[in-house]
Design an enzyme around this catalytic site. Structure first.
Site, PDB file in Angstrom:
ATOM      1  N   GLU A  94       0.838  -1.188   0.000  1.00 40.14           N
ATOM      2  CA  GLU A  94       0.000   0.000   0.000  1.00 40.14           C
ATOM      3  C   GLU A  94       0.885   1.255   0.000  1.00 40.14           C
ATOM      4  O   GLU A  94       1.685   1.456   0.903  1.00 40.14           O
ATOM      5  CB  GLU A  94      -0.873  -0.070   1.265  1.00 40.14           C
ATOM      6  CG  GLU A  94      -1.456   1.214   1.727  1.00 40.14           C
ATOM      7  CD  GLU A  94      -2.047   1.105   3.144  1.00 40.14           C
ATOM      8  OE1 GLU A  94      -1.983   0.018   3.770  1.00 40.14           O
ATOM      9  OE2 GLU A  94      -2.566   2.114   3.616  1.00 40.14           O
ATOM     10  N   ASP A 149      -0.877  -1.523   6.012  1.00 37.04           N
ATOM     11  CA  ASP A 149      -0.794  -1.049   7.394  1.00 37.04           C
ATOM     12  C   ASP A 149      -1.690  -1.885   8.300  1.00 37.04           C
ATOM     13  O   ASP A 149      -2.726  -2.383   7.875  1.00 37.04           O
ATOM     14  CB  ASP A 149      -1.291   0.405   7.491  1.00 37.04           C
ATOM     15  CG  ASP A 149      -0.325   1.363   6.811  1.00 37.04           C
ATOM     16  OD1 ASP A 149       0.804   0.931   6.494  1.00 37.04           O
ATOM     17  OD2 ASP A 149      -0.714   2.524   6.583  1.00 37.04           O
ATOM     18  N   ASP A 168      -3.839  -1.089  10.350  1.00 38.20           N
ATOM     19  CA  ASP A 168      -4.912  -0.274  10.921  1.00 38.20           C
ATOM     20  C   ASP A 168      -6.173  -0.429  10.072  1.00 38.20           C
ATOM     21  O   ASP A 168      -6.207  -1.222   9.134  1.00 38.20           O
ATOM     22  CB  ASP A 168      -4.480   1.193  11.022  1.00 38.20           C
ATOM     23  CG  ASP A 168      -4.203   1.789   9.647  1.00 38.20           C
ATOM     24  OD1 ASP A 168      -4.394   1.085   8.636  1.00 38.20           O
ATOM     25  OD2 ASP A 168      -3.786   2.964   9.573  1.00 38.20           O
TER      26      ASP A 168
END
Ligand code: 0RA
Length: 644
Positions: free
Chosen positions: A432, A510, A512
């Protein structure tokens, strides 16, 4: 027992024992594996026997209980397994069924044993792999019982009392010396299978109860019952999609001795969503029944559309894909001697089934179209629209094809390739964002690890028409880097995996909420457009750490809050925590150590254990309907439970 019978008994029991010993030595040969799947498989095996009894018309209720000690009970209200002395074997039929590998219910050939396949190895296999098993039979007003230890009968079948019902109750406790790394049954996994069975076998009530814990004073329990079978299965599958025709089309019949049941509907999505079953087993690799269905569908719709004049203005060929855009269908066939092929033995090989299904579809769909001209028009219009869009997109598709390596277009500029040439040794990280991509590029081992940075959120393919997908630059980059060509005009999702350039494809985002959203978008793309890559075990998810705990020169990483707290405890005063909000906050060495180095990293392999559930999860997570998605996200704090 007479001496005579005794001799007979021992000769046969030696043979039986050899079979049972073999199961214990090579369990995977019988149940696939000795992991989570195998453990759950034991339940399916026992339930299959009750389903068989139901399909023979003698049982309509099956109760499955997860007991407090993780043993399983399966009770049905069938005729009860016969307990009389089996002519040939000289012991009770019950004992034969329970202790002879491959005995199954074969002594009642005509009416029994249609179900099974990968299952269908027989309840004796479950017995062999159980510490302890108790079989109770209610029959002829009496209750009979026999117990076994690791598959060995502890005593001959005995009468234990009266009975005012008929049926069979099997309770087994898996042998944990065989199922080493797993000890717990998963309620959801079993519930999904029981639900599926109730849809596939209408009119049977299947209940599941978890006695391991109480919620608000009650055991968790569900009862699955389907009055209309596959029709209701379709409504369940398409819960988050918008139907184009008011009613599910259902086809039921028998052709050349093959019972065929099909239900289908068209929805406003652009996805094809077909699930196929043989003897209640999900055949996710497809096979002859699926190809028969496709052939029958295409030819019938084509013929109808041609003769009705609906295609008069269309100047181009309509392809197989076009007939299946927005189609959700279930095909369920019963095959007496199924041949299973393919990587996971879930592809039907029987040639005769193809024409049986195709004929059944042709006849019954033609009738349907003639009797429902309004629906027929809606369907043909949808097909025509799909065809138009595809023609408009032909350029896009050809561009992808041209740009794939084998087409000679070269690799994407953003790819940092590895030097190794053998694809089985190569890995590609889909990362990403450009900045994390840069770190990964520095941190990797360039010999065998390639990096492809993806820009921001990739396209949500769940909501996009196919040509938009093939026009999307990030997606073109994925196709090109992987070296797989888009399928044919007839079937755009048939990949050419021989050209695959990396055998490990790793999604690295990530840790998250945004990161997991992006992972889900990428996974959705693989699920809808490159399912074979998932099925063949090529897709992985990297797991970057959440924290680094430090004290002086000591440092350790933590993947959860609990692990962080434990490290803080261990390190004592003077320790500090760094929280990684994203990959970008790690330097190249840290990323290598924690997430990319084969010696120390943990990858989660993406699998599709339950294709039906996977489809529902993706339509829900990526579709238009907000409430079910919120619900799901609330129940699953991270998306980790989807299928990894
Ligand atoms: C063969 C014959 C008969 C019953 C069964 C098999 C049977 C097997 C299982 C396994 C689980 N539940 C079951 N219920 C029944 C009965 C034949 C007869 O009564 O004439």
């Amino acid at each position: 027992m007479t001496t005579d019978k005794n001799q007979n008994y021992s000769a046969d029991s030696i043979q039986a024992l050899e079979g049972m010993e073999h199961v214990r030595k090579r369990p995977s040969m019988y149940i696939g594996d000795v992991g989570v799947r195998g453990l759950h498989h034991l339940v399916y095996e026992v339930v299959d026997n009750s389903i068989d009894e139901a399909m023979a018309g003698h049982c309509n209720k099956i109760d499955v209980i997860i007991n407090e000690d993780d043993s399983i009970s399966v009770e049905d209200d069938g005729r009860g397994i016969p307990v009389g002395i089996h002519q040939k074997e000289g012991v009770s039929a019950l004992e034969v069924v329970m202790t002879k590998i491959g005995a199954g219910g074969k002594f009642d050939k005509d009416s029994y044993k249609v179900s099974g396949g990968l299952h269908g190895v027989g309840v004796s296999v479950v017995n062999a792999l159980s510490d302890h098993l108790t079989a109770v039979v209610y029959r002829d007003g009496k209750t009979w019982q026999q117990e076994y230890e690791r598959g060995k009968a502890m005593y001959p079948v005995k009468e234990t009392g009266k009975a005012d019902k008929t049926g069979t109750l099997v309770t087994f406790k898996p042998d944990l010396s065989i199922f080493k790394d797993v000890e717990k049954y998963n309620y959801e996994t079993l519930a999904n299978r029981m639900r599926e069975l109730s849809f596939l076998n209408k009119g049977i009530r299947v209940s599941l109860t978890d006695k391991r814990k109480k919620v608000e004073g009650e055991y968790v329990t569900e009862s699955f019952y389907s009055e209309h079978g596959l029709k209701e299965f379709i409504s369940f599958l398409d819960e988050n999609r918008e139907p184009l025709i008011p009613e599910v089309i259902s086809i039921e019949g028998e052709k050349n001795n093959v019972p065929v049941e099909i239900a289908m509907v068209y929805n406003s999505s652009y996805n094809e969503n077909i699930h196929s079953y043989v003897n209640n087993i999900n055949t996710h690799e497809g096979g002859t029944h699926l190809s028969g269905f496709r052939r029958g569908l295409t030819s019938t719709l084509k013929k109808y559309a041609d003769s009705s004049g609906l295609l008069d203005k269309i100047k181009f060929e309509i392809s197989g894909d076009d007939f299946r855009e927005g189609l959700t269908a279930i095909i369920s066939v019963k095959v007496a001697e199924p041949q299973f092929e393919g990587q996971t033995k879930t592809k039907l090989g029987n040639k005769e089934v193809s024409s049986a299904v195709s004929q059944a579809v042709s006849e019954m769909l033609q009738n349907y179209l003639e009797e429902h001209p309004n629906e027929a028009k809606i369907i043909v219009d949808k097909v025509v629209l799909a065809a138009q869009a595809r023609h408009a997109a032909r350029k896009a598709r050809e561009m992808v094809q041209r740009k794939t390596v084998m087409g000679g277009g070269g690799l994407p500029g953003k790819l940092s390739d590895c030097s190794e040439q053998d694809p089985s040794l190569c890995e590609i990280f889909l990362v990403e964002g450009d900045s994390a991509g840069g770190t990964a590029k520095q941190g990797r081992d360039r010999n065998f690890q390639a990096i492809l940075p993806l820009r921001g959120k990739i396209l949500n393919v769940e909501k996009a028409m196919q040509h938009k997908v093939f026009e999307n630059q990030e997606i073109i980059n994925i196709y090109t880097a992987l070296g797989v060509t888009v399928g044919t005009e007839e079937d755009s999702k048939a990949l050419n995996l021989e050209k695959l350039r990396y055998h490990k494809i790793v999604i690295m985002c990530d840790a998250d909420v945004d990161g997991s959203h992006i992972s889900t978008l990428i996974l959705t793309f693989f699920f809808r457009y490159m399912k074979e890559l998932i099925e063949n075990g090529h897709i992985y998810i990297a797991t970057p750490p959440l924290y680094m705990v430090k004290k002086a020169s000591k440092k350790e990483y933590a993947w959860s809050d609990e692990a962080r707290d434990k490290l803080l405890d261990d390190f004592g005063t003077g320790s500090s925590v760094q929280r990684y909000k994203g990959l970008g906050e790690m330097n190249a060495i840290q990323l290598w150590e924690t997430t990319m180095n084969p010696e120390s990293r943990t990858f989660r392999k993406v699998t599709i254990d339950t294709p039906v559930e996977a489809d529902r999860v993706f339509t829900m997570l990526m579709g238009d309907e907000v409430p079910p998605r919120r619900d799901f996200i609330e129940r699953n704090a991270t998306y980790a439970n989807i299928d990894a």
